[in-house]
Write a protein that holds these residues in place. Structure first.
Motif, mmCIF file in Angstrom:
data_model
loop_
_atom_site.group_PDB
_atom_site.id
_atom_site.type_symbol
_atom_site.label_atom_id
_atom_site.label_comp_id
_atom_site.label_asym_id
_atom_site.label_seq_id
_atom_site.Cartn_x
_atom_site.Cartn_y
_atom_site.Cartn_z
ATOM 1 N N ARG A 679 -12.179 -5.070 -8.386
ATOM 2 C CA ARG A 679 -10.838 -4.968 -7.804
ATOM 3 C C ARG A 679 -10.757 -3.739 -6.916
ATOM 4 O O ARG A 679 -11.012 -2.619 -7.362
ATOM 5 N N SER A 680 -10.368 -3.945 -5.680
ATOM 6 C CA SER A 680 -10.157 -2.830 -4.760
ATOM 7 C C SER A 680 -8.837 -2.145 -5.093
ATOM 8 O O SER A 680 -8.050 -2.626 -5.908
ATOM 9 N N THR A 681 -8.594 -1.028 -4.421
ATOM 10 C CA THR A 681 -7.326 -0.319 -4.607
ATOM 11 C C THR A 681 -6.145 -1.229 -4.300
ATOM 12 O O THR A 681 -5.152 -1.263 -5.033
ATOM 13 N N PHE A 682 -6.266 -1.985 -3.200
ATOM 14 C CA PHE A 682 -5.162 -2.865 -2.816
ATOM 15 C C PHE A 682 -4.971 -3.986 -3.835
ATOM 16 O O PHE A 682 -3.838 -4.354 -4.156
ATOM 17 N N MET A 683 -6.070 -4.532 -4.365
ATOM 18 C CA MET A 683 -5.951 -5.588 -5.365
ATOM 19 C C MET A 683 -5.272 -5.064 -6.629
ATOM 20 O O MET A 683 -4.398 -5.727 -7.208
ATOM 21 N N ILE A 703 10.204 1.688 -10.469
ATOM 22 C CA ILE A 703 9.920 2.663 -9.408
ATOM 23 C C ILE A 703 8.640 2.239 -8.700
ATOM 24 O O ILE A 703 7.617 1.985 -9.321
ATOM 25 N N LEU A 704 8.735 2.115 -7.384
ATOM 26 C CA LEU A 704 7.623 1.652 -6.559
ATOM 27 C C LEU A 704 7.377 2.657 -5.444
ATOM 28 O O LEU A 704 8.308 3.144 -4.816
ATOM 29 N N ASP A 705 6.095 2.921 -5.200
ATOM 30 C CA ASP A 705 5.748 3.913 -4.183
ATOM 31 C C ASP A 705 4.704 3.334 -3.239
ATOM 32 O O ASP A 705 3.602 2.973 -3.653
ATOM 33 N N GLU A 706 5.081 3.196 -1.992
ATOM 34 C CA GLU A 706 4.159 2.804 -0.922
ATOM 35 C C GLU A 706 3.515 1.443 -1.159
ATOM 36 O O GLU A 706 2.293 1.276 -1.058
ATOM 37 N N ILE A 707 4.306 0.453 -1.494
ATOM 38 C CA ILE A 707 3.787 -0.904 -1.616
ATOM 39 C C ILE A 707 3.265 -1.383 -0.257
ATOM 40 O O ILE A 707 3.916 -1.213 0.772
ATOM 41 N N GLY A 708 2.078 -1.975 -0.255
ATOM 42 C CA GLY A 708 1.504 -2.538 0.966
ATOM 43 C C GLY A 708 0.677 -1.575 1.780
ATOM 44 O O GLY A 708 0.179 -1.953 2.841
ATOM 45 N N THR A 711 -3.421 -2.235 3.058
ATOM 46 C CA THR A 711 -3.885 -3.270 3.986
ATOM 47 C C THR A 711 -3.387 -2.944 5.392
ATOM 48 O O THR A 711 -2.837 -1.873 5.636
ATOM 49 N N ALA A 712 -3.570 -3.897 6.335
ATOM 50 C CA ALA A 712 -3.134 -3.671 7.719
ATOM 51 C C ALA A 712 -1.633 -3.429 7.775
ATOM 52 O O ALA A 712 -0.878 -3.886 6.918
ATOM 53 N N THR A 713 -1.200 -2.698 8.794
ATOM 54 C CA THR A 713 0.192 -2.251 8.874
ATOM 55 C C THR A 713 1.180 -3.393 8.744
ATOM 56 O O THR A 713 2.103 -3.349 7.926
ATOM 57 N N GLY A 716 1.071 -5.061 5.367
ATOM 58 C CA GLY A 716 1.687 -4.197 4.357
ATOM 59 C C GLY A 716 3.198 -4.203 4.459
ATOM 60 O O GLY A 716 3.901 -4.275 3.453
ATOM 61 N N LEU A 717 3.715 -4.125 5.696
ATOM 62 C CA LEU A 717 5.161 -4.139 5.892
ATOM 63 C C LEU A 717 5.768 -5.451 5.406
ATOM 64 O O LEU A 717 6.800 -5.462 4.740
ATOM 65 N N SER A 718 5.113 -6.556 5.714
ATOM 66 C CA SER A 718 5.664 -7.851 5.309
ATOM 67 C C SER A 718 5.687 -7.986 3.785
ATOM 68 O O SER A 718 6.639 -8.524 3.206
ATOM 69 N N ILE A 719 4.624 -7.488 3.113
ATOM 70 C CA ILE A 719 4.591 -7.557 1.648
ATOM 71 C C ILE A 719 5.684 -6.673 1.064
ATOM 72 O O ILE A 719 6.423 -7.077 0.157
ATOM 73 N N ALA A 720 5.793 -5.438 1.557
ATOM 74 C CA ALA A 720 6.806 -4.516 1.041
ATOM 75 C C ALA A 720 8.206 -5.088 1.242
ATOM 76 O O ALA A 720 9.074 -4.997 0.358
ATOM 77 N N TRP A 721 8.426 -5.683 2.409
ATOM 78 C CA TRP A 721 9.733 -6.283 2.722
ATOM 79 C C TRP A 721 10.059 -7.392 1.706
ATOM 80 O O TRP A 721 11.155 -7.439 1.143
ATOM 81 N N ALA A 722 9.093 -8.286 1.471
ATOM 82 C CA ALA A 722 9.311 -9.407 0.554
ATOM 83 C C ALA A 722 9.517 -8.918 -0.884
ATOM 84 O O ALA A 722 10.331 -9.472 -1.639
#
Length: 878
Positions: A679-683, A703-708, A711-713, A716-722
Motif C-alpha cells: 500500500r502506497s501512502t495514497f492508498m 478530523i481530516l487533513d489534506e485529503i487527496g 495524487t495529481a492536483t 486530489g481536488l475532486s476526491i477532497a470535494w466529494a
C-alpha cells in the motif's frame, strides 16, 4: 555405530518434545541450560556464549545457560524478542536421585510456560501498563473478544465482529492474542503489537468453556455473572484453558468476568489512535503521547486506570458527570487533594502483589504490600468528608473493613521484609513463641550453653566443669579426672551420663544437653521451616480476602485518578467541560496539551484558539485553509483530544468547553505507507478515509487533513470535494477539514453548516510569520515557497519555484488552457551565481568609541558621562 544419548539427554529431549514452540530452560543446579537449536537461538538473542556438551548422532551438542538467580532479566529479553519459554525445574533433591543409583536422573518437569500474555513478575512487567492476554472466537455467526490481565485479575469479554477486531485490539494493545488454528489473524495481531498463538479448535469449545469457567469460580451456573453468548463463552474458555496449560494447573486469581456493553465507549479506530497519539507517540514509546503529557497519577494502578479511560472514553453521561464531580471536589479543596496524593504516593501495587500470591510466586514483600496498601487506604478513607461526591464515597467504603487483616499482617511481619520467603527473617519477634526460641538458639547458642554450664556447675559443685564441642562428640561436659568419682556416683550419675575418659579428663552428657544440641544444630532450618509455615498461613488469610482487597485496590486507583485530574486542572488552568447528549461542540481558548507542554519546556507560549461546530440538527463542518507549519494539524488534533478528555471524566485545556456526546472519533492526519502489504501512502490515505465515510454517524467527530494530496492536483481536488460533500450530506457529522485546495472554500456558500476558517499568517519584508491564530475566512494562498525557504532549500531552487508559481498563477488568471505551455516559455533552470561577499562596512564612531572602553575601570560618574558622549556621537542630544 552411533553414540547413545545419556539418560539426562533422553529426559531433556522428552521434555522438549512435550513443549513444542518454546525454548526449554532446563534446571541443572544453579543454572538453566539450553541445548541443540534452543541453545543456538537463545545464545544469539541473549548475546551469551555458545558452548558444547557431549555429542548426539556424531555431532557436538550446542549448549548455553543462564544463572537461576538472574533468570528474570534473560526471560524479559527473550519475551520481548518474541520467544516463549518453558521452565523445567528439579522436582527432587539430587541426593535422592543418587540413592536410586549412579545412572538415575534427577526428576524434572515443566512448572510454567512463560509467554508474553502470562507474565506476573514485577521485573518482567511495566508497572504503569496492563499486560493483556486476549482471545478471539467465532461460533457460527457470532464472534467475541475476551481479555485478561493475570497480573491484576481483570477479566472482560464483549461481542466483537471481525471488522471491529482491529479497533478493539488497538484499544487494548494486548501482548498476546489467542486464536483458533487457521483463523488468519497474523496481520491484525502484528498491527496491535501482539504475539499470535494458535490453539486447536477444542480449546474454543463453548460448552467446555462454560464448564471451565464454572469450575474456576466454584459455581453451578454462570448466570450470576451475566448472560454470555456462545462466542463469549468460547473466548473466555480458551483463555482459562490456556492459563491452565501455561501455569501448569496453578490458575491465577481472576475476578468474575465483566461483559462490556456495546456502545458504552467512544469508538476510536486504530488509525485514529495512531494519528492522535493517545497512548503512544508516532515515534514509538510513551513520551510525546497524550497519556504521557497528562499523567499525574502517583500509583501504578492509577496509571493503568488512566490509560483505560483515555483508550475508551465513556458514553455514559451519568458516569461522566459523577467522575467530573469527584475531580471538581478536589479542585475546590486543594489541601485535601494534596493530602490524598501524599498518602497515595506510599501505596504499593496491591493488584499485582495479590496475583503473585495467588500463583504461589509471591513473597514476604507482597504480603507487606497488601499491609501497606490497606493501611494507607484506611487513612485515605478517613480523610474523605461525608459530603464528598459519590465516586469518592464509594471508594471510601471499599477501603474500610480491613482492620483484622491489617492487624494480623502488622503483628506478623517486620517493617522491611526480604524479597523471598526462603531467605527467612520476615516474621516479627513476638509473633510466635516457638520461632522466637528457635531464633534464640540459632543466634545465641553460645549464651544458652553458657547458661546451662552455670547450672551444671552449681548442681555438681565443680567449678572446673566446662561444656565443650568437637566434630566427633558434638557438645559434651568435661571435668578433670580428680572429680570422676564424685561425678560417677549417685545422685550425680542420674543426671550426668558418662561418655569418654582420657588420661586427664572425663566427659559426660545429659539428656537436656543432647536435646539442646539437636535444637541448636537444626535451629536455622527449623526457623526457616516455621517461617514458611507462617507465610503460608498469612498468604491464605490474604487470599481469603482477595475479593475485598481487589475492591480496595480499585478504589485507590479511582481516587488517585481523580486527584491526578484535579492536579493538572489546577496547575495548567484547565476547565470543567459541559458534557451532554446534544450535538454541540464549542471550545473557547482550546489548547493542545502535548504541544503546550513541549513549548513550556522551551519557555514559549501556546496560542489558544476557539472552535464552534454547534449548529443544531444540521451538519457542522469547518473547512480550514492556511500554509503548512501554521498550526492546522495542531488545531485539528487539540479539539479531538479535548473530546477524549471530556468523556474520560477529566477537565480540558480550554477556557470553556461544551461537548455534545461524541459517539465515534475519526482522524485522518499525517502521511504513512504500508509497503509490507503493497500500500502506497495514497492508498493508506484512501483506505482510512473510506473507513470514516462508511462508519461515521451523526454524533461522530471527524478530523481530516489534506485529503487527496497523494495524487495529481485535479484528482486530489475532486476526491477532497466529494469527501466533503459526503460528510455533509450522508454522514451529517461534526468535522474539521483542513485542505490546501482553496477552490473548496466555495462549498461554504453551497452547503449549510460549512464554514471557512483559516490559520492567520503575516508577511513582513518577504518573510512569512505564523501567527497560529484560527480565524473565520479563507486563505488566499498556501505560502509553500516561503515554507520551503524556511526549511533550507537552496536559494536558487526557491527563486526558480517563485518563477514557476508566478507563471502558473498568471496563466490561471488569464484562462490558459495548458499551464505547461507557460512553463515551456520560461528559461531552463540555471544555478544561481554565488552571492558576492558582503562589503565590509566602515566602522562608525560609536563602534570605535565602544571598543576603546574598559567597563571595569569606569566610575559611576564616568559611566554616566560616557552615555552622554555616545548619544552625541549618534547625533542625539540629551
Amino acid at each position: 555405530m552411533t553414540d547413545q544419548p545419556t539418560p539426562m539427554m533422553v529426559q531433556y529431549l522428552a521434555i522438549r518434545e512435550a513443549n513444542p514452540g518454546a525454548l526449554l530452560f532446563y534446571r541443572m543446579g544453579d543454572f538453566y541450560e539450553m541445548f541443540f537449536d534452543d541453545a543456538v537461538a537463545a545464545a544469539a538473542a541473549l548475546d551469551i556464549a555458545l558452548t558444547k556438551r557431549g555429542t548426539h548422532q556424531g555431532e557436538p551438542i550446542p549448549m548455553c545457560g543462564v544463572p537461576v538467580h538472574a533468570a528474570e532479566s534473560y526471560l524479559l529479553t527473550l519475551i520481548r524478542k518474541g520467544f516463549r519459554v518453558a521452565i523445567a525445574e528439579q522436582m527432587e533433591d539430587p541426593a535422592e536421585a543418587k540413592k536410586r543409583g549412579s545412572k538415575s536422573v534427577v526428576a524434572r518437569d515443566v512448572v510454567r510456560l512463560v509467554t508474553p500474555g502470562t507474565l506476573t513478575e514485577e521485573s518482567l512487567l511495566e508497572a504503569r501498563r496492563h499486560n493483556f492476554l486476549a482471545a478471539f472466537a467465532t461460533v457460527r455467526e457470532e464472534s467475541a473478544l475476551a481479555w485478561v490481565d493475570i497480573s491484576t485479575g481483570a477479566f472482560q469479554v464483549m461481542e466483537c465482529s471481525l471488522p471491529r477486531l482491529a479497533p478493539e485490539l488497538a484499544r487494548l494493545a494486548p501482548r498476546e492474542l489467542l486464536a483458533v488454528e487457521g483463523a488468519d489473524l497474523d496481520d491484525l495481531a502484528a498491527d496491535a503489537g501482539a504475539a499470535l498463538t494458535d490453539l486447536p479448535p477444542g480449546a474454543f469449545d463453548s460448552g467446555a468453556g462454560a464448564r471451565r469457567l464454572s469450575a474456576l469460580y466454584g459455581v453451578e451456573t454462570l448466570d450470576g455473572f451475566g448472560a454470555f453468548t456462545r462466542a463469549e463463552l468460547s473466548a473466555m474458555g480458551a483463555i482459562v484453558d490456556y492459563l491452565d496449560m501455561t501455569q501448569k494447573g496453578k490458575l491465577p486469581l481472576l475476578r468474575p468476568p465483566v461483559r462490556e456493553r456495546a456502545g458504552g465507549a467512544m469508538q476510536i479506530d486504530a488509525a485514529t489512535r495512531r494519528n492522535l497519539e493517545l497512548t503512544q507517540a508516532l515515534s514509538g514509546g510513551r513520551e510525546g503521547s497524550l497519556l504521557s503529557a497528562i499523567d499525574r497519577t502517583v500509583t501504578a494502578a492509577g496509571a493503568r486506570l488512566l490509560e483505560r479511560r483515555i483508550s475508551a472514553p465513556s458514553r455514559d453521561l451519568a458516569l461522566i458527570h459523577a467522575r467530573q464531580d469527584a475531580v471538581t471536589a478536589l479542585v475546590e479543596d486543594a489541601r485535601l487533594a494534596a493530602d490524598l496524593r501524599d498518602a497515595l504516593s506510599r501505596v504499593p501495587d496491591m493488584d499485582r502483589a495479590l496475583s503473585r500470591l495467588a500463583l504461589d510466586r509471591g513473597g514476604p514483600r507482597d504480603l507487606s504490600a497488601i499491609r501497606a496498601g490497606l493501611t494507607q487506604g484506611a487513612g485515605i478513607a478517613a480523610r474523605l468528608p461525608e459530603d464528598a461526591p459519590q465516586v469518592l464515597l464509594d471508594a471510601a467504603r471499599d477501603l474500610t473493613g480491613h482492620d483484622e487483616l491489617i492487624d494480623l499482617l502488622d503483628d506478623a511481619l517486620v517493617a522491611e521484609p526480604p524479597l523471598l520467603a526462603r531467605d527467612g527473617g520476615f516474621v516479627a519477634p513476638g509473633h510466635e513463641a516457638d520461632l522466637d526460641e528457635t531464633r534464640r538458639l540459632r543466634d545465641e547458642g553460645r549464651g544458652v550453653i553458657a547458661g546451662m554450664q552455670a547450672d551444671y556447675i552449681a548442681l555438681a559443685g565443680v567449678q572446673s566443669l566446662k561444656i565443650k564441642h568437637n566434630n566427633v562428640l558434638g557438645y559434651f561436659i568435661e571435668t578433670t579426672t580428680t572429680h570422676a568419682e564424685k561425678m560417677l556416683a549417685p545422685p550425680l550419675n542420674e543426671t550426668f551420663i558418662h561418655r569418654q575418659t582420657t588420661a586427664n579428663q572425663i566427659r559426660f552428657t545429659t539428656v537436656p544437653l543432647s536435646e539442646l544440641e539437636t535444637r541448636i544444630l537444626n535451629a536455622r532450618d527449623r526457623a526457616l521451616e516455621i517461617e514458611r509455615g507462617i507465610f503460608e498461613r498469612l498468604r491464605g488469610a490474604v487470599l481469603d480476602q482477595a475479593a475485598a482487597i481487589g475492591q480496595a485496590a480499585r478504589a485507590l486507583a479511582e481516587i488517585d485518578l481523580a486527584a491526578a485530574f484535579a492536579d493538572i486542572a489546577t496547575g495548567e488552568s484547565w476547565s470543567r467541560p459541559r458534557v451532554d447528549d446534544s450535538r454541540a461542540f464549542l471550545v473557547e481558548g482550546g489548547r493542545h496539551p502535548v504541544v503546550e507542554r513541549a513549548l513550556k519546556r522551551k519557555a514559549e507560549g501556546f496560542v489558544a484558539n476557539d472552535c464552534d461546530l454547534t449548529t443544531g440538527e444540521t451538519p457542522a463542518i469547518w473547512l480550514l485553509t492556511g500554509p503548512n507549519m501554521a498550526g492546522k494539524s495542531t488545531f485539528l488534533r487539540q479539539n479531538a483530544l479535548i473530546a477524549v478528555l471530556a468523556q474520560a471524566g477529566a477537565y480540558v485545556p480550554a477556557r470553556r468547553a461544551h461537548i455534545g456526546m461524541v459517539s465515534q472519533l475519526f482522524s485522518r492526519v499525517g502521511a504513512a505507507d504500508d509497503l509490507a502489504r503493497g500500500r502506497s501512502t495514497f492508498m493508506v490515505e484512501m483506505v482510512e478515509t473510506a473507513a470514516i465515510l462508511n462508519q461515521a454517524d451523526d454524533h461522530a467527530l471527524v478530523i481530516l487533513d489534506e485529503i487527496g494530496r497523494g495524487t495529481a492536483t485535479w484528482d486530489g481536488l475532486s476526491i477532497a470535494w466529494a469527501v466533503m460533500e459526503h460528510l455533509h450530506g450522508a454522514n451529517r457529522c461534526r468535522a474539521l477539514f483542513a485542505t490546501h485546495y482553496h477552490e473548496m472554500t466555495a462549498l461554504s456558500a453551497r452547503l449549510d453548516g460549512v464554514e471557512n476558517a483559516t490559520v492567520a499568517v503575516r508577511e513582513w519584508e518577504g518573510e512569512v510569520i505564523f501567527l497560529h491564530e484560527v480565524r473565520k475566512g479563507a486563505a488566499d494562498r498556501s505560502y509553500g515557497v516561503q515554507v520551503a525557504r524556511l526549511a533550507g532549500l537552496p536559494a536558487s531552487v526557491v527563486e526558480r519555484a517563485r518563477e514557476v508559481l508566478t507563471a502558473l498563477e498568471s496563466g490561471e488568471r488569464e484562462g490558459a488552457a495548458r499551464p505547461a505551455a507557460l512553463i515551456d516559455d520560461l528559461p531552463l533552470f540555471r544555478a544561481a551565481p554565488a552571492a558576492p561577499a558582503p562589503a565590509r562596512a566602515k566602522e562608525s564612531p560609536v563602534d570605535a568609541r565602544i571598543k576603546a572602553i574598559h567597563p571595569d575601570s569606569l566610575t559611576p560618574r564616568e559611566a554616566l558621562d560616557l552615555i552622554y558622549e555616545l548619544k552625541s556621537l549618534t547625533g542625539e542630544t540629551a
